[in-house]
Write a protein that holds these residues in place. Structure first.
Motif, PDB file in Angstrom:
ATOM      1  N   TRP A 190     -16.649  35.973 -18.041  1.00 32.98           N
ATOM      2  CA  TRP A 190     -18.029  35.960 -18.528  1.00 32.98           C
ATOM      3  C   TRP A 190     -18.768  34.725 -18.019  1.00 32.98           C
ATOM      4  O   TRP A 190     -19.926  34.787 -17.613  1.00 32.98           O
ATOM      5  N   ASP A 191     -18.085  33.587 -18.042  1.00 27.91           N
ATOM      6  CA  ASP A 191     -18.700  32.324 -17.654  1.00 27.91           C
ATOM      7  C   ASP A 191     -19.168  32.352 -16.198  1.00 27.91           C
ATOM      8  O   ASP A 191     -20.158  31.716 -15.835  1.00 27.91           O
ATOM      9  N   LYS A 192     -18.475  33.107 -15.352  1.00 29.24           N
ATOM     10  CA  LYS A 192     -18.842  33.190 -13.939  1.00 29.24           C
ATOM     11  C   LYS A 192     -20.116  34.009 -13.727  1.00 29.24           C
ATOM     12  O   LYS A 192     -20.833  33.809 -12.743  1.00 29.24           O
ATOM     13  N   LYS A 193     -20.384  34.931 -14.632  1.00 29.13           N
ATOM     14  CA  LYS A 193     -21.551  35.815 -14.464  1.00 29.13           C
ATOM     15  C   LYS A 193     -22.733  35.436 -15.363  1.00 29.13           C
ATOM     16  O   LYS A 193     -23.836  35.941 -15.169  1.00 29.13           O
ATOM     17  N   ALA A 194     -22.484  34.583 -16.336  1.00 25.62           N
ATOM     18  CA  ALA A 194     -23.546  34.202 -17.276  1.00 25.62           C
ATOM     19  C   ALA A 194     -24.577  33.314 -16.598  1.00 25.62           C
ATOM     20  O   ALA A 194     -24.294  32.651 -15.595  1.00 25.62           O
ATOM     21  N   MET A 195     -25.793  33.303 -17.141  1.00 25.11           N
ATOM     22  CA  MET A 195     -26.841  32.409 -16.661  1.00 25.11           C
ATOM     23  C   MET A 195     -26.693  31.059 -17.354  1.00 25.11           C
ATOM     24  O   MET A 195     -26.644  30.986 -18.581  1.00 25.11           O
ATOM     25  N   HIS A 196     -26.641  29.998 -16.565  1.00 22.42           N
ATOM     26  CA  HIS A 196     -26.474  28.659 -17.102  1.00 22.42           C
ATOM     27  C   HIS A 196     -27.757  27.858 -16.888  1.00 22.42           C
ATOM     28  O   HIS A 196     -28.093  27.539 -15.748  1.00 22.42           O
ATOM     29  N   PRO A 197     -28.477  27.544 -17.964  1.00 24.82           N
ATOM     30  CA  PRO A 197     -29.686  26.732 -17.804  1.00 24.82           C
ATOM     31  C   PRO A 197     -29.331  25.341 -17.319  1.00 24.82           C
ATOM     32  O   PRO A 197     -28.232  24.858 -17.573  1.00 24.82           O
ATOM     33  N   PRO A 198     -30.262  24.687 -16.627  1.00 25.31           N
ATOM     34  CA  PRO A 198     -29.966  23.371 -16.059  1.00 25.31           C
ATOM     35  C   PRO A 198     -29.653  22.312 -17.103  1.00 25.31           C
ATOM     36  O   PRO A 198     -28.874  21.416 -16.857  1.00 25.31           O
ATOM     37  N   ASP A 199     -30.273  22.412 -18.271  1.00 22.95           N
ATOM     38  CA  ASP A 199     -30.036  21.421 -19.319  1.00 22.95           C
ATOM     39  C   ASP A 199     -29.512  22.126 -20.557  1.00 22.95           C
ATOM     40  O   ASP A 199     -30.246  22.808 -21.254  1.00 22.95           O
ATOM     41  N   GLN A 200     -28.241  21.996 -20.832  1.00 23.21           N
ATOM     42  CA  GLN A 200     -27.667  22.634 -22.010  1.00 23.21           C
ATOM     43  C   GLN A 200     -26.989  21.592 -22.893  1.00 23.21           C
ATOM     44  O   GLN A 200     -26.049  21.869 -23.605  1.00 23.21           O
TER      45      GLN A 200
END
Length: 379
Positions: free
Chosen positions: A23-33
């Motif tokens: 899931w982590d490979k396909k999820a969208m990761h915002p620049p600031d989390q």
């Protein structure tokens, strides 16, 4: 809960690490989390997985409240993280897909898993629905609070600006009165002195603008005395007052008034309203190349006096007609947007109406006041 469902939940719990990695490979990761106490993107995956698996073990009665509570919790956290709803929904759907993909690997015939597939998809779909609902509700509430704060701050600044401007205008009026007095002396001593009429007319118009503003800014503790007066006589005075401006900008003024039109009110205030409407008409037509005409029509109808002031200036856009009398709304490049607001306030204080209609040929401002007979003023 049946044994098969219990086994499926245990299986998915064992595969949790694998599911989260995919899931982590396909999820969208915002620049600031980053942020103290806030969930990272990876934690969102664990949160959704926990909700989905625990939801499988709940009854229908328990499930809805559980999904509502957790959807609200996640929405609130991600709004604080400033995560957009589109990213959040995308990541929830990715978690849904990873769970389904892993469930296909469960060592059992797919036919036996149909009801579990169905329940799992329903849980995540319901969770997504509540998530979007809560996210939008919280966001709307925050926007409303922000707008209330902005409007409150804006009103405070306008109040302060109004107080400062009112003080300035009061101070400005004193030397203006002095200048007008000396202009009158010069005209008396040197009647042939050139340009005195122009200077006097410009000073009168400046005084009119100042008086107009002060009528808006000051608080009337006691109403001024209202008397019955002739609208015909008032229009004669107004015509003489605006004549220099009409002549300067080549504007024609045509009047069509019935005789014996009487109204009751503060004559100076009604005068201010009519002059303001005429000046507005003159100014909007000044830049027009076509013939500039102001047509004033006055008549009695159903116990009312109707005064229509029409001009051949440009049409007022339909979206402005309803707001043209609100403060700070104007169609003029150099307008303050206060004249018509003040005018409407004055007419309504006289138990009358002021409204506008506009088309490609004419723009008409209509004043309606109660009609009186001359003798009523002496009863």
């Amino acid at each position: 809960m049946d044994q098969l469902k219990d086994d499926v939940i245990s299986y998915l719990q064992e595969k949790k690490t694998t599911i989260l990695e995919r899931w982590d490979k396909k999820a969208m990761h915002p620049p600031d989390q980053t942020g103290s106490g806030q969930l990272s993107t990876n934690s969102v995956g664990r949160f959704i997985l926990k909700v989905a698996l625990h939801g499988l073990s709940l009854s229908k009665a328990e499930l809805e409240n559980y999904l509502q509570a957790n959807a609200y919790k996640l929405a609130k956290i991600k709004i604080k993280d400033n995560l957009g709803i589109e990213t959040l929904v995308y990541n929830v759907n990715m978690a849904r897909n990873m769970l389904v993909d892993e469930l296909y690997n469960y060592p059992a015939h797919l036919k036996k898993l149909e009801h579990i597939f169905s329940q799992l998809l329903n849980i995540i779909d319901r969770f997504t629905f509540h998530l979007i609902s809560h996210y939008c509700a919280i966001k709307n509430q925050m926007n409303e609070e922000k707008n209330r704060h902005i409007n409150s701050s804006h009103e405070d600044r306008l109040t302060l600006l109004g107080q400062m401007t009112s003080s300035f205008v009061h101070e400005f009026r004193n030397p203006l009165t002095t200048v007008q007095g000396f202009v009158q002396l010069l005209r008396a001593e040197y009647p042939d002195l050139p340009y005195m009429d122009i200077i006097s007319a410009e000073l009168d118009q400046l005084k009119f603008r100042i008086t107009q503003f002060l009528m808006l800014s000051k608080k009337q503790v006691v109403d001024q005395e209202k008397v019955v007066f002739s609208l015909n006589d008032l229009m004669d005075q107004i015509s003489a007052f605006v004549y220099p401006r009409l002549l300067e900008l080549n504007v024609s003024l045509k009047q069509e008034l019935e005789q014996n039109l009487f109204v009751k009110g503060v004559q100076e205030e009604i005068r201010q309203v009519i002059i303001n409407i005429i000046f507005n008409a003159i100014e909007v037509m000044a830049a027009e190349s076509s013939e500039a005409v102001i047509h004033i029509k006055g008549y009695r109808k159903d116990g009312k006096i109707v005064l229509e002031t029409s001009n051949t200036g440009p049409k007022i856009p339909d979206h402005l007609i309803k707001s043209i009398f609100e403060p700070f709304v104007t169609t003029k490049k150099t307008g303050t947007g206060l004249g018509l607001y003040v005018s409407k306030e004055i007419i309504e204080k006289h138990n009358g109406k002021l409204f506008c209609r506009s088309n490609d040929d004419w723009t008409t401002f209509t004043i309606i006041l109660n009609a009186y007979d001359k003798q009523e003023g002496f009863d």
